[in-house]
Write an enzyme that holds these catalytic residues in place. Structure first.
Site, PDB file in Angstrom:
ATOM      1  N   ASP A   3       3.138   5.979  -4.207  1.00 38.32           N
ATOM      2  CA  ASP A   3       2.266   7.120  -3.924  1.00 38.32           C
ATOM      3  C   ASP A   3       3.125   8.378  -3.918  1.00 38.32           C
ATOM      4  O   ASP A   3       3.701   8.746  -2.897  1.00 38.32           O
ATOM      5  CB  ASP A   3       1.539   6.943  -2.582  1.00 38.32           C
ATOM      6  CG  ASP A   3       0.658   8.149  -2.259  1.00 38.32           C
ATOM      7  OD1 ASP A   3       0.659   9.116  -3.058  1.00 38.32           O
ATOM      8  OD2 ASP A   3      -0.003   8.129  -1.215  1.00 38.32           O
ATOM      9  N   ASP A  17       0.857  -1.189   0.000  1.00 34.39           N
ATOM     10  CA  ASP A  17       0.000   0.000   0.000  1.00 34.39           C
ATOM     11  C   ASP A  17       0.904   1.254   0.000  1.00 34.39           C
ATOM     12  O   ASP A  17       2.130   1.125   0.178  1.00 34.39           O
ATOM     13  CB  ASP A  17      -0.896  -0.081   1.254  1.00 34.39           C
ATOM     14  CG  ASP A  17      -2.114   0.826   1.188  1.00 34.39           C
ATOM     15  OD1 ASP A  17      -2.481   1.256   0.094  1.00 34.39           O
ATOM     16  OD2 ASP A  17      -2.714   1.084   2.256  1.00 34.39           O
ATOM     17  N   HIS A  18       0.319   2.430  -0.114  1.00 36.88           N
ATOM     18  CA  HIS A  18       1.051   3.718  -0.203  1.00 36.88           C
ATOM     19  C   HIS A  18       2.535   3.668   0.176  1.00 36.88           C
ATOM     20  O   HIS A  18       2.873   3.447   1.330  1.00 36.88           O
ATOM     21  CB  HIS A  18       0.429   4.734   0.762  1.00 36.88           C
ATOM     22  CG  HIS A  18      -0.991   4.993   0.516  1.00 36.88           C
ATOM     23  ND1 HIS A  18      -1.443   5.928  -0.366  1.00 36.88           N
ATOM     24  CD2 HIS A  18      -2.091   4.405   1.039  1.00 36.88           C
ATOM     25  CE1 HIS A  18      -2.755   5.928  -0.377  1.00 36.88           C
ATOM     26  NE2 HIS A  18      -3.190   5.010   0.467  1.00 36.88           N
TER      27      HIS A  18
END
Ligand code: 13P
Length: 292
Positions: A104, A82-83
């Site tokens: 990100d 994730d991010h």
């Protein structure tokens, strides 16, 4: 079965009007509960990690947990990052066994974001893994990343098209009014923007900030192209609360296995609820047979 690449899975989800649930794992128990919930519903699932969780454990531990759970199960499982804006961390994930990675760089201006995202696209191609990138800024707190309401920027569909055309993403993260963490007041989700972005990009959308959204919001977002829905805050709360509740109900029980089993069951129930809501039931074997 072995872990699967996120790209064909999210295409399948977008083509068949469902979304794959993506949960931010905490420990091995939560991984096991995610995969078991998916297995009981014959659904695909995405086990995802923030960089903070990887720093706490290690790449090797997390890969071994998710692989072990997936290899003992017949449903498709993705291990996704994730991010993350640390390219060395992203590459290490791809190297050690993640089957999808996220960059990100949404806090940077468009060209810089695109340039960093292209570097990650090269990594994804090199290791043959899926990739998510973000444009626009999603409100709220996600681990160490904090975006105030005043700084959040909704994604422009034309910029989204330029970004996605240059990157060939498995999942496109964009700001459409959802927020990380609990909502203060009614969330205002811009469904027209979701539809416009999807029409322009033709890329499966990752809907961030799933905690606290209504069933109706999920259904409308999925109908407009959201193919991956992220849930983190809700899991953190159930993880802690189920532990506390068990101890309050049985204050003299110091058998840890009973306690972690109560926590496991509460987490699994949470995961099953979201997987069903997102239309994942029975999509596991359907995806695998479409892949043949
Ligand atoms: P929530 O914490 O609001 O569930 O959002 C999770 C998320 O989008 C992770 O990237």
């Amino acid at each position: 079965m072995p872990l699967v690449n996120m790209k064909p899975l999210l295409r399948d989800a977008m083509d068949n009007n469902y979304a794959v649930a993506a949960f931010n794992l905490v420990d091995y128990g939560t991984v096991k509960a995610m995969v078991k919930a998916a297995e009981e519903l014959n659904a695909p699932v995405i086990c995802q990690t923030s960089s903070k969780t990887i720093d706490y454990w290690s790449h090797e531990e997390i890969v071994s947990w998710v692989r072990t759970a997936a290899e003992n199960s017949p449903v498709p499982v993705v291990l996704h990052l994730d991010h993350c804006k640390d390219i060395a961390m992203i590459e290490k994930c791809a190297q050690t066994g993640w089957t999808s990675i996220m960059i990100d760089a949404s806090e940077f201006p468009f060209e810089e974001n695109l340039e960093m995202s292209k570097r990650v696209r090269d990594i994804a191609e090199k290791y043959n893994v899926g990739m998510e990138a973000e444009l626009g800024q999603i409100m709220g707190v996600e681990d160490d990343m904090v975006v105030d309401e005043a700084d959040s920027v909704l994604t422009d569909p034309e910029d989204a098209k330029k970004f996605c055309d240059a990157l060939d993403l498995s999942a496109f993260a964009c700001a459409v009014g959802t927020a990380h963490g609990f909502y203060h007041g009614e969330p205002v989700v811009d469904f027209d923007r979701i539809a416009a972005i999807n029409a322009a990009t033709k890329t499966p959308m990752a809907l961030h900030g799933g905690t606290g959204l209504s069933d109706e919001t999920f259904a409308k977002a999925i109908a407009r192209g959201s193919a991956k829905i992220n849930i983190s805050t809700n899991l953190k709360h159930v993880f802690v609360q189920s532990f506390v509740d068990y101890h309050n109900a049985k204050p003299k029980d110091f058998e840890p296995l009973r306690l972690i089993d109560a926590q496991y069951t509460a987490c699994k129930d949470l995961f099953s609820g979201f997987i069903e809501k997102f239309g994942g039931k029975d999509r596991g074997s359907a995806f695998l047979s479409n892949m043949k």
